[in-house]
Structure formats: C-alpha cells, structure tokens
Design a protein around this motif. Structure first.
Motif, PDB file in Angstrom:
ATOM      1  N   LYS A   1      71.072  74.299  68.172  1.00  0.00           N
ATOM      2  CA  LYS A   1      70.032  73.716  69.021  1.00  0.00           C
ATOM      3  C   LYS A   1      68.718  73.581  68.254  1.00  0.00           C
ATOM      4  N   HIS A   2      68.397  74.614  67.487  1.00  0.00           N
ATOM      5  CA  HIS A   2      67.173  74.575  66.689  1.00  0.00           C
ATOM      6  C   HIS A   2      67.276  73.499  65.605  1.00  0.00           C
ATOM      7  N   PHE A   3      68.441  73.431  65.001  1.00  0.00           N
ATOM      8  CA  PHE A   3      68.630  72.423  63.951  1.00  0.00           C
ATOM      9  C   PHE A   3      68.416  71.019  64.505  1.00  0.00           C
ATOM     10  N   MET A   4      69.021  70.746  65.659  1.00  0.00           N
ATOM     11  CA  MET A   4      68.912  69.407  66.236  1.00  0.00           C
ATOM     12  C   MET A   4      67.478  69.094  66.664  1.00  0.00           C
ATOM     13  N   ALA A   5      66.772  70.098  67.180  1.00  0.00           N
ATOM     14  CA  ALA A   5      65.383  69.877  67.565  1.00  0.00           C
ATOM     15  C   ALA A   5      64.511  69.612  66.342  1.00  0.00           C
ATOM     16  N   GLN A   6      64.886  70.294  65.226  1.00  0.00           N
ATOM     17  CA  GLN A   6      64.101  70.179  64.006  1.00  0.00           C
ATOM     18  C   GLN A   6      64.352  68.867  63.279  1.00  0.00           C
ATOM     19  N   PHE A   7      65.636  68.475  63.219  1.00  0.00           N
ATOM     20  CA  PHE A   7      66.000  67.333  62.383  1.00  0.00           C
ATOM     21  C   PHE A   7      66.467  66.109  63.165  1.00  0.00           C
ATOM     22  N   GLY A   8      66.656  66.254  64.483  1.00  0.00           N
ATOM     23  CA  GLY A   8      67.107  65.120  65.278  1.00  0.00           C
ATOM     24  C   GLY A   8      66.236  63.883  65.149  1.00  0.00           C
ATOM     25  N   PRO A   9      64.903  64.020  65.137  1.00  0.00           N
ATOM     26  CA  PRO A   9      64.061  62.822  65.007  1.00  0.00           C
ATOM     27  C   PRO A   9      64.330  61.996  63.741  1.00  0.00           C
ATOM     28  N   CYS A  10      64.889  62.647  62.708  1.00  0.00           N
ATOM     29  CA  CYS A  10      65.177  61.927  61.470  1.00  0.00           C
ATOM     30  C   CYS A  10      66.151  60.778  61.690  1.00  0.00           C
ATOM     31  N   LEU A  11      66.972  60.884  62.739  1.00  0.00           N
ATOM     32  CA  LEU A  11      67.972  59.858  62.983  1.00  0.00           C
ATOM     33  C   LEU A  11      67.332  58.497  63.276  1.00  0.00           C
ATOM     34  N   THR A  12      66.092  58.510  63.701  1.00  0.00           N
ATOM     35  CA  THR A  12      65.414  57.238  63.993  1.00  0.00           C
ATOM     36  C   THR A  12      64.663  56.701  62.783  1.00  0.00           C
ATOM     37  N   TRP A  13      64.642  57.479  61.709  1.00  0.00           N
ATOM     38  CA  TRP A  13      63.915  57.045  60.521  1.00  0.00           C
ATOM     39  C   TRP A  13      64.795  56.121  59.682  1.00  0.00           C
ATOM     40  N   PRO A  14      64.214  55.205  58.923  1.00  0.00           N
ATOM     41  CA  PRO A  14      65.003  54.225  58.146  1.00  0.00           C
ATOM     42  C   PRO A  14      65.533  54.811  56.846  1.00  0.00           C
ATOM     43  N   TRP A  15      66.425  55.829  56.981  1.00  0.00           N
ATOM     44  CA  TRP A  15      66.967  56.482  55.790  1.00  0.00           C
ATOM     45  C   TRP A  15      68.265  55.828  55.301  1.00  0.00           C
ATOM     46  N   THR A  16      68.896  55.029  56.118  1.00  0.00           N
ATOM     47  CA  THR A  16      70.241  54.564  55.773  1.00  0.00           C
ATOM     48  C   THR A  16      70.433  53.100  56.133  1.00  0.00           C
ATOM     49  N   LYS A  17      71.382  52.472  55.465  1.00  0.00           N
ATOM     50  CA  LYS A  17      71.787  51.103  55.777  1.00  0.00           C
ATOM     51  C   LYS A  17      73.242  51.084  56.234  1.00  0.00           C
ATOM     52  N   LEU A  18      73.663  52.161  56.871  1.00  0.00           N
ATOM     53  CA  LEU A  18      75.084  52.343  57.170  1.00  0.00           C
ATOM     54  C   LEU A  18      75.711  51.160  57.899  1.00  0.00           C
ATOM     55  N   MET A  19      75.013  50.532  58.800  1.00  0.00           N
ATOM     56  CA  MET A  19      75.614  49.445  59.558  1.00  0.00           C
ATOM     57  C   MET A  19      75.288  48.073  58.970  1.00  0.00           C
ATOM     58  N   ASP A  20      74.668  48.063  57.831  1.00  0.00           N
ATOM     59  CA  ASP A  20      74.314  46.813  57.172  1.00  0.00           C
ATOM     60  C   ASP A  20      75.078  46.754  55.850  1.00  0.00           C
ATOM     61  N   VAL A  21      76.240  46.111  55.851  1.00  0.00           N
ATOM     62  CA  VAL A  21      77.150  46.157  54.707  1.00  0.00           C
ATOM     63  C   VAL A  21      76.801  45.047  53.719  1.00  0.00           C
ATOM     64  N   PRO A  22      76.615  45.377  52.436  1.00  0.00           N
ATOM     65  CA  PRO A  22      76.313  44.331  51.456  1.00  0.00           C
ATOM     66  C   PRO A  22      77.513  43.411  51.245  1.00  0.00           C
ATOM     67  N   GLU A  23      77.226  42.177  50.909  1.00  0.00           N
ATOM     68  CA  GLU A  23      78.283  41.205  50.640  1.00  0.00           C
ATOM     69  C   GLU A  23      78.992  41.573  49.342  1.00  0.00           C
ATOM     70  N   PHE A  24      80.314  41.493  49.380  1.00  0.00           N
ATOM     71  CA  PHE A  24      81.097  41.809  48.193  1.00  0.00           C
ATOM     72  C   PHE A  24      81.082  40.621  47.232  1.00  0.00           C
ATOM     73  N   THR A  25      79.983  40.436  46.530  1.00  0.00           N
ATOM     74  CA  THR A  25      79.884  39.353  45.553  1.00  0.00           C
ATOM     75  C   THR A  25      80.565  39.762  44.257  1.00  0.00           C
ATOM     76  N   ASP A  26      80.886  38.791  43.431  1.00  0.00           N
ATOM     77  CA  ASP A  26      81.473  39.091  42.119  1.00  0.00           C
ATOM     78  C   ASP A  26      80.541  39.981  41.308  1.00  0.00           C
ATOM     79  N   GLU A  27      79.255  39.735  41.448  1.00  0.00           N
ATOM     80  CA  GLU A  27      78.276  40.519  40.694  1.00  0.00           C
ATOM     81  C   GLU A  27      78.319  41.990  41.087  1.00  0.00           C
TER      82      GLU A  27
END
Length: 474
Positions: free
Chosen positions: A235-261
């Motif tokens: 519970k303490h962990f989630m209260a402490q670090f839960g807000p981080c989930l709204t921060w722009p730390w990841t592009k998980l749902m934005d997949v780069p195009e598989f270009t030859d490069e």
C-alpha cells in the motif's frame, strides 16, 4: 508402464519438449518433415542431457525411446500426450490439430505450443486442443501456461508436474496469454530505446540481467514491489510510486515501425554483442547460468527452486542393494574445474550427502534433527583414487563399520558411471543432544536401525583403505 509423447514439429520448442519428456522416462515419437529434424533435435537433446540432470541431486528416470516418423498417424498412435509446435499460422494449426483430434484417443492430451492464439481460435474448426505454452529452453524452464477446457487443463497439469514443470492455468483466454504480454511490452520499449539511440542491445540486456532480472527470477513483480514499500508494504509502495504511472516514462503502446533501417540496426548490434559465440555455445552458456541460478534457488525453495524440490522428492529412490545406495546423481559442471574434472572439495560434499542420506535411512532425518538430536561428524579420511568428470554418473554406496552407543563409523565408496571406485571416504560421527551440545546415546528406534545395518555389514570384507592415515604406504 512407459508413457508416450508425440511431438509434432521439431524446431527449437518441439526439440525442447522432446528432451523434457525423454529425460523423464517417456517414449517420444517425433513427426517433422524437415530432413534435418533428427540432427537438430539430437543436438537439443544432447544439451538437455548435459544440463537437466545437473538440477537434481537424485538420478532422473532412465531415458525413454526416441523415434522419428514420416507418418503422422504412426507417430501419434498410442500417445498419452501430443504436443503441436508447428509455425504460428492459424490455418496450419487448424489442419494439424484437426488431424490429431481424429487420430488421438479421447484420453490423450493435445497441447499447442502457441504463444498467441486462444483455444477458441485453435478449435474453431472442430479440433480438441488446449494451449500448453512453454518457455525456451523447455527442458529447463518449468513454466507452462495452460488455457482451455478446465477438465483437460487439470489432466494436463497433473502430467506436467510429473515431469518437473510448473503449470499455470490462465483464468480467461486472452491473446498472448500472460507472460508474453509482459514480454511484448518490454520488447516494444526496448525497440524504442534502440531506435532513439538511448541504448544498444547489449546495454539493454545488461540492465535486465544485472538487476531486476535476477529479482524477478525468484520473486516476480508484485512481491518485489511489496518489499520496496518497506515495513508498510504494498500500500505504501503504491501511494509512493503510483503517480509515476501518469508520467511520460514509456512508449509501451506506441510501437515503432519495423523499417529496414531499424531491423538492420538491431541485428547489427546483436551480431556485435554475440559474434564470438556460436548458437550452441550461447545455448550452453545460457543453460549453465540457469542451472547455477536454479540450484541456488533450490536451497531456499524460492521460485523455480521450489519446483525442483517438489519434483526431486517425487523421484523414486534407487533399487535396494547389498550396500545401500546413498547417492545416485549426475555430476554437475559446477562441481568441476578447468580440466572438467570434479574438484576435490566436491568429493567431500558427495560423501557428506551420502552420510545425510544414511542418517535418513536410520530415522535421523530432518524431523529428527528438529526434535533436538543429530549426529555430528568428528573425523573424515578421503582417498582420491580416480578422476570424476562433469556429466558422469556418480553413485555412492555405504558400509557401516561401527554402529553402537554414541558412535557411528561409515565407509563410503564413490563410484563413476562404470561402477569403478573413484574415491573412498571414512567418516566417524557422534550422536549429539543439540540442546546441550554434548554427546549422548541415540533413542532406541534409531539405535535399532543402525545396529541392524552394522550387524548385516559385519559379514562383508573390511574395505580396502579402512583405518588408513594420511601418508600411509601400501
């Protein structure tokens, strides 16, 4: 009665399935039209023979019979388990699983190694199959994701536990099941890190294997975070670090195009990272690392180590012999030095394991020790007579030289795979009260069993080397 597994598709996963069943005493029939299938699977099984037994301190069952077939009906005949591991094309799986459903007995488990398709998709054209999704290498990693009919998955789980695996039944079918959804998320983020020039493939791998990968291996995700919360917990962990989930730390749902490069960039970096090792060398390095980690986890019973402990307890003991067999195992590579020969310290470890096993035979087991009594070693004498090698079978037989009152003297014969004595260890023990730390007679039930062994062994010749001292000639 020997059970039979039919493996359809002999790639990396199919070969791993074949090895897992074969080394657990099942007969295995393989169907794969690839003319190189027998060679490829043979190489996978050779690696499995080298690594899987090293996880255990008891000998695995005798290997089953391995056969290769050009006819699917012949391969599937009489199978208790059929595992489909063909390429991830739904139309191909429909065809193969449909044919297998017609051939199989109603009691045969039909599993698919699919990493993404749901059971409803696999069985849409009348097949009877469940998802049995493994992880590479199948012969070492215990996790199997099961998805499908509850009755079928329950039967499958029972079989999988018998061959040392950990079945995880997925509550609801979903694309990519559980584990691969995590892997895909990490994979997407890693692609962006490479594409954006933030990290190379090697640096990303270092971040995983030097840090959280080791934590995840024995504790998983949520329990790791729970500990991060300290005494206040999750519970303490989630209260402490839960807000981080709204921060722009990841592009998980934005997949780069598989270009030859991008493909060339990742492939090039990966080549640079691993070019000095062949695929087989990489597999062996991976296997050695997994064996070392999983044996370490076995000591505490955590994670995959708990699966090993449970499976090892279920392995049958060796046949009774004139002298009790107190160790029967394969020598792990971790016991050997640069010459691939067993290090001298592990001769002592093997002898100590034999002593522990003999104590169990006379009733001085873990429960007995917990009650406050035990035997303490007061003297050992080891003779090194021959070399023992990694991968070789090691057996120890034990003769009782003395078993009366407080004293127990044992003589262990350490033998190689050919039955030749490679070392002997003479050991003297005293029975001890653990509360006072003083020697004392054992209780009647233990003394009676020890005395029975001692009397039986008085008819045997005194072993060569018994009573020797260091440096004695002749």
């Amino acid at each position: 009665m020997t059970q039979k597994a039919c493996i359809v598709g002999g790639g990396v996963i199919g070969g791993g399935w074949a090895a897992r069943f074969l080394l657990n005493g099942w007969d295995v029939a393989v169907f794969d039209p690839d003319p190189e299938a027998e060679r490829k699977i043979g190489e996978v099984i050779a690696n499995a023979r080298r690594s899987l037994p090293s996880l255990y301190d008891k000998r695995l069952p005798d290997e089953g019979k391995l056969t290769f077939h050009n006819d699917l009906t012949e391969a599937a005949k009489g199978a208790d388990w059929i595992q489909e591991s063909v390429p991830e094309r739904l139309e191909l799986k429909h065809k193969v699983l449909g044919n297998l459903t017609e051939m199989a007995s109603p009691t045969t488990v039909i599993g698919s190694s699919t990493s993404g398709f749901k059971p409803s998709e696999l069985c849409a054209e009348g097949a009877r199959a469940i998802v049995a999704h493994p992880f590479n290498p199948v012969y070492l990693l215990p996790l199997i994701e099961l998805v499908g009919d509850p009755g079928e998955t329950a039967r499958a789980a029972e079989i999988l536990r018998s061959i040392g695996m950990f079945p995880l039944t997925v509550r609801k079918e979903i694309d990519a099941h559980i584990a691969d959804r995590f892997l895909e998320a990490v994979w997407r983020e890693a692609l962006w890190l490479v594409k954006d020039g933030i990290a190379t493939t090697e640096e990303i791998d270092e971040a995983i294997r030097m840090g959280f990968g080791l934590r995840w291996a024995q504790m998983g995700l949520f329990e790791t975070y729970r500990i991060a919360g300290g005494e206040a917990g999750m519970k303490h962990f989630m209260a402490q670090f839960g807000p981080c989930l709204t921060w722009p730390w990841t592009k998980l749902m934005d997949v780069p195009e598989f270009t030859d490069e991008l493909v060339d960039l990742i492939a090039g970096q990966s080549d640079d990272q691993s070019r000095h090792l062949s695929i087989r060398e990489l597999e062996r390095l991976r296997d050695d690392n997994l064996v070392g980690m999983m044996r370490a986890l076995k000591k505490s019973g955590s994670g995959a180590g708990g699966v090993l402990v449970a499976h090892e307890k279920a392995l049958a003991n060796a046949e009774p012999a004139e002298l009790p067999v107190t160790v029967d195992r394969q020598i792990p590579q971790s016991w050997t030095d640069y010459n691939n020969h067993m290090n001298e310290a592990h001769y002592l470890e093997a002898g100590a394991a034999a002593t522990d096993r003999f104590m169990e035979l006379i009733g001085a087991d873990a429960d007995y020790i917990a009650s406050g009594k035990s035997y303490f070693t007061v003297e050992n004498h080891l003779r090194y007579l021959d070399e023992l090698k990694a991968g070789e079978r090691l057996t120890v037989t034990t003769q009782v030289l003395q078993g009366e009152g407080k004293k127990m003297k044992l003589f262990h014969f350490l033998k190689n795979g050919d039955g030749k004595v490679a070392a002997t260890m003479e050991t003297m023990l005293l029975h001890v009260d653990l509360t006072t730390r003083a020697s004392c007679p054992p209780p009647p039930e233990v003394e009676e069993k020890l005395t029975a062994f001692a009397k039986a062994h008085t008819t045997l010749p005194v072993p060569d080397g018994a009573g020797r001292y260091v440096g004695q000639r002749g």
